[in-house]
Scaffold this motif. Structure first.
Motif, PDB file in Angstrom:
ATOM      1  N   GLY A 161       2.391   7.410  -4.570  1.00 42.08           N
ATOM      2  CA  GLY A 161       3.170   6.183  -4.426  1.00 42.08           C
ATOM      3  C   GLY A 161       4.193   6.221  -3.313  1.00 42.08           C
ATOM      4  O   GLY A 161       5.210   5.535  -3.383  1.00 42.08           O
ATOM      5  N   VAL A 162       3.945   7.008  -2.251  1.00 38.50           N
ATOM      6  CA  VAL A 162       4.897   7.110  -1.137  1.00 38.50           C
ATOM      7  C   VAL A 162       4.650   5.949  -0.178  1.00 38.50           C
ATOM      8  O   VAL A 162       3.530   5.745   0.299  1.00 38.50           O
ATOM      9  CB  VAL A 162       4.742   8.462  -0.403  1.00 38.50           C
ATOM     10  CG1 VAL A 162       5.674   8.523   0.801  1.00 38.50           C
ATOM     11  CG2 VAL A 162       5.005   9.613  -1.363  1.00 38.50           C
ATOM     12  N   GLU A 163       5.686   5.202   0.094  1.00 36.65           N
ATOM     13  CA  GLU A 163       5.592   4.089   1.048  1.00 36.65           C
ATOM     14  C   GLU A 163       5.341   4.651   2.447  1.00 36.65           C
ATOM     15  O   GLU A 163       5.997   5.620   2.842  1.00 36.65           O
ATOM     16  CB  GLU A 163       6.895   3.288   1.050  1.00 36.65           C
ATOM     17  CG  GLU A 163       7.233   2.650  -0.270  1.00 36.65           C
ATOM     18  CD  GLU A 163       6.958   1.163  -0.279  1.00 36.65           C
ATOM     19  OE1 GLU A 163       6.711   0.596   0.789  1.00 36.65           O
ATOM     20  OE2 GLU A 163       6.982   0.601  -1.380  1.00 36.65           O
ATOM     21  N   PRO A 164       4.445   4.070   3.216  1.00 34.53           N
ATOM     22  CA  PRO A 164       4.137   4.579   4.557  1.00 34.53           C
ATOM     23  C   PRO A 164       5.340   4.597   5.499  1.00 34.53           C
ATOM     24  O   PRO A 164       5.385   5.391   6.424  1.00 34.53           O
ATOM     25  CB  PRO A 164       3.062   3.623   5.077  1.00 34.53           C
ATOM     26  CG  PRO A 164       2.445   3.033   3.869  1.00 34.53           C
ATOM     27  CD  PRO A 164       3.536   2.978   2.834  1.00 34.53           C
ATOM     28  N   ARG A 165       6.325   3.763   5.258  1.00 33.22           N
ATOM     29  CA  ARG A 165       7.494   3.691   6.153  1.00 33.22           C
ATOM     30  C   ARG A 165       8.670   4.562   5.682  1.00 33.22           C
ATOM     31  O   ARG A 165       9.729   4.556   6.305  1.00 33.22           O
ATOM     32  CB  ARG A 165       7.932   2.245   6.307  1.00 33.22           C
ATOM     33  CG  ARG A 165       8.462   1.626   5.037  1.00 33.22           C
ATOM     34  CD  ARG A 165       8.904   0.182   5.271  1.00 33.22           C
ATOM     35  NE  ARG A 165       9.485  -0.354   4.068  1.00 33.22           N
ATOM     36  CZ  ARG A 165       8.833  -1.066   3.166  1.00 33.22           C
ATOM     37  NH1 ARG A 165       7.567  -1.345   3.342  1.00 33.22           N
ATOM     38  NH2 ARG A 165       9.455  -1.522   2.097  1.00 33.22           N
ATOM     39  N   LEU A 166       8.498   5.302   4.577  1.00 33.19           N
ATOM     40  CA  LEU A 166       9.580   6.137   4.052  1.00 33.19           C
ATOM     41  C   LEU A 166       9.840   7.312   4.990  1.00 33.19           C
ATOM     42  O   LEU A 166       8.925   8.065   5.347  1.00 33.19           O
ATOM     43  CB  LEU A 166       9.220   6.662   2.656  1.00 33.19           C
ATOM     44  CG  LEU A 166      10.277   7.534   1.964  1.00 33.19           C
ATOM     45  CD1 LEU A 166      11.524   6.710   1.643  1.00 33.19           C
ATOM     46  CD2 LEU A 166       9.700   8.162   0.710  1.00 33.19           C
TER      47      LEU A 166
ATOM     48  N   THR B  84      13.787  11.203  -3.100  1.00 30.82           N
ATOM     49  CA  THR B  84      12.627  11.446  -3.957  1.00 30.82           C
ATOM     50  C   THR B  84      12.675  12.828  -4.592  1.00 30.82           C
ATOM     51  O   THR B  84      12.404  12.978  -5.777  1.00 30.82           O
ATOM     52  CB  THR B  84      11.316  11.273  -3.156  1.00 30.82           C
ATOM     53  OG1 THR B  84      11.310   9.972  -2.571  1.00 30.82           O
ATOM     54  CG2 THR B  84      10.094  11.442  -4.043  1.00 30.82           C
TER      55      THR B  84
ATOM     56  N   MET C 268       0.836  -1.175   0.000  1.00 29.18           N
ATOM     57  CA  MET C 268       0.000   0.000   0.000  1.00 29.18           C
ATOM     58  C   MET C 268       0.884   1.243   0.000  1.00 29.18           C
ATOM     59  O   MET C 268       1.843   1.328   0.769  1.00 29.18           O
ATOM     60  CB  MET C 268      -0.882  -0.018   1.248  1.00 29.18           C
ATOM     61  CG  MET C 268      -1.731   1.220   1.369  1.00 29.18           C
ATOM     62  SD  MET C 268      -2.843   1.156   2.771  1.00 29.18           S
ATOM     63  CE  MET C 268      -1.822   1.833   4.038  1.00 29.18           C
ATOM     64  N   THR C 269       0.591   2.173  -0.855  1.00 25.87           N
ATOM     65  CA  THR C 269       1.304   3.447  -0.888  1.00 25.87           C
ATOM     66  C   THR C 269       0.303   4.573  -0.681  1.00 25.87           C
ATOM     67  O   THR C 269      -0.907   4.371  -0.748  1.00 25.87           O
ATOM     68  CB  THR C 269       2.051   3.642  -2.224  1.00 25.87           C
ATOM     69  OG1 THR C 269       1.099   3.647  -3.283  1.00 25.87           O
ATOM     70  CG2 THR C 269       3.096   2.557  -2.439  1.00 25.87           C
TER      71      THR C 269
END
Length: 160
Positions: free
Chosen positions: A18-23, A32, A1-2
Motif C-alpha cells: 500500500g505504498v503510494e508511488p509519490r511517497l 511508516t 494505485m499503490t
C-alpha cells in the motif's frame, strides 16, 4: 494505485504494501517505519540532513521515492550504532565535539560513513569537499572535519 515495497533497512527486511508511488523515502522512513533519526530540512536535497545510505552510497531521502528503494539495502543513522555501542565515526563525533544542535548530525554521519567507505580521505580538503553538500549552521565544520579525519585514521590503522 499503490505498490508493495520490500527493502532491508538496518539489516531488517521490511515488506510494506500500500505504498503510494509519490511517497518520499524520508517520509517512508519517519512516518511508516518510525525511524525518526533521518531528519528533513530543506526538502530540496540541498541541506543533506536526510542523507541515508542506499546499497552503500549516500542518497538524499527527500529526493528519493520509497518505491525506488524496492529490493535495496538502506542504512539510516539508527543502523550505525547504539547509544551503548557507538560506531567509530559516532565515537569520533563525540570525542571531537562534532555536533551542537544536532539537526544536521544524522546527515553528516551518513555522508561521513559514505566518505570513509568509498574514499581514502587523505586530506582535510578531501573531507571538506565530501561534506560540501551538507549544511551545518552551528559548528563551523572544524570539529566535524576533525572527527572524520580521526575516524579515517582509525580505519586506516585497523586495515594494516
Amino acid at each position: 494505485m499503490t505498490m508493495n515495497v520490500s527493502v532491508t533497512i538496518n539489516g531488517i527486511r521490511h515488506d510494506v504494501s500500500g505504498v503510494e508511488p509519490r511517497l518520499l523515502l524520508s517520509d517512508f522512513l519517519r512516518d511508516t517505519l518510525g525511524l525518526t533519526g533521518t531528519h528533513v530540512g530543506c526538502e530540496h536535497g540541498v541541506c543533506g540532513a536526510c542523507t541515508v545510505l542506499m546499497d552503500g552510497h549516500s542518497v538524499r531521502s527527500c529526493l528519493t521515492l520509497a518505491v525506488q528503494v524496492n529490493g535495496s539495502e538502506i542504512t539510516t543513522v539508527e543502523g550505525l550504532g547504539t547509544p551503548e555501542a557507538l560506531n567509530a565515526l559516532q565515537t569520533q563525533f563525540r570525542e571531537h565535539h562534532g555536533l551542537q544542535c544536532g539537526f544536521c548530525t544524522p546527515g553528516m554521519l551518513m555522508t561521513g560513513e559514505d566518505l570513509l567507505r568509498n574514499h581514502p580521505l587523505a586530506t582535510d580538503e578531501e573531507i571538506r569537499e565530501g561534506l560540501s553538500g551538507n549544511l551545518c549552521r552551528c559548528t563551523g565544520y572544524q570539529n566535524i572535519v576533525a572527527a572524520i579525519r580521526s575516524a579515517a585514521a582509525i580505519r586506516r590503522e585497523k586495515a594494516r
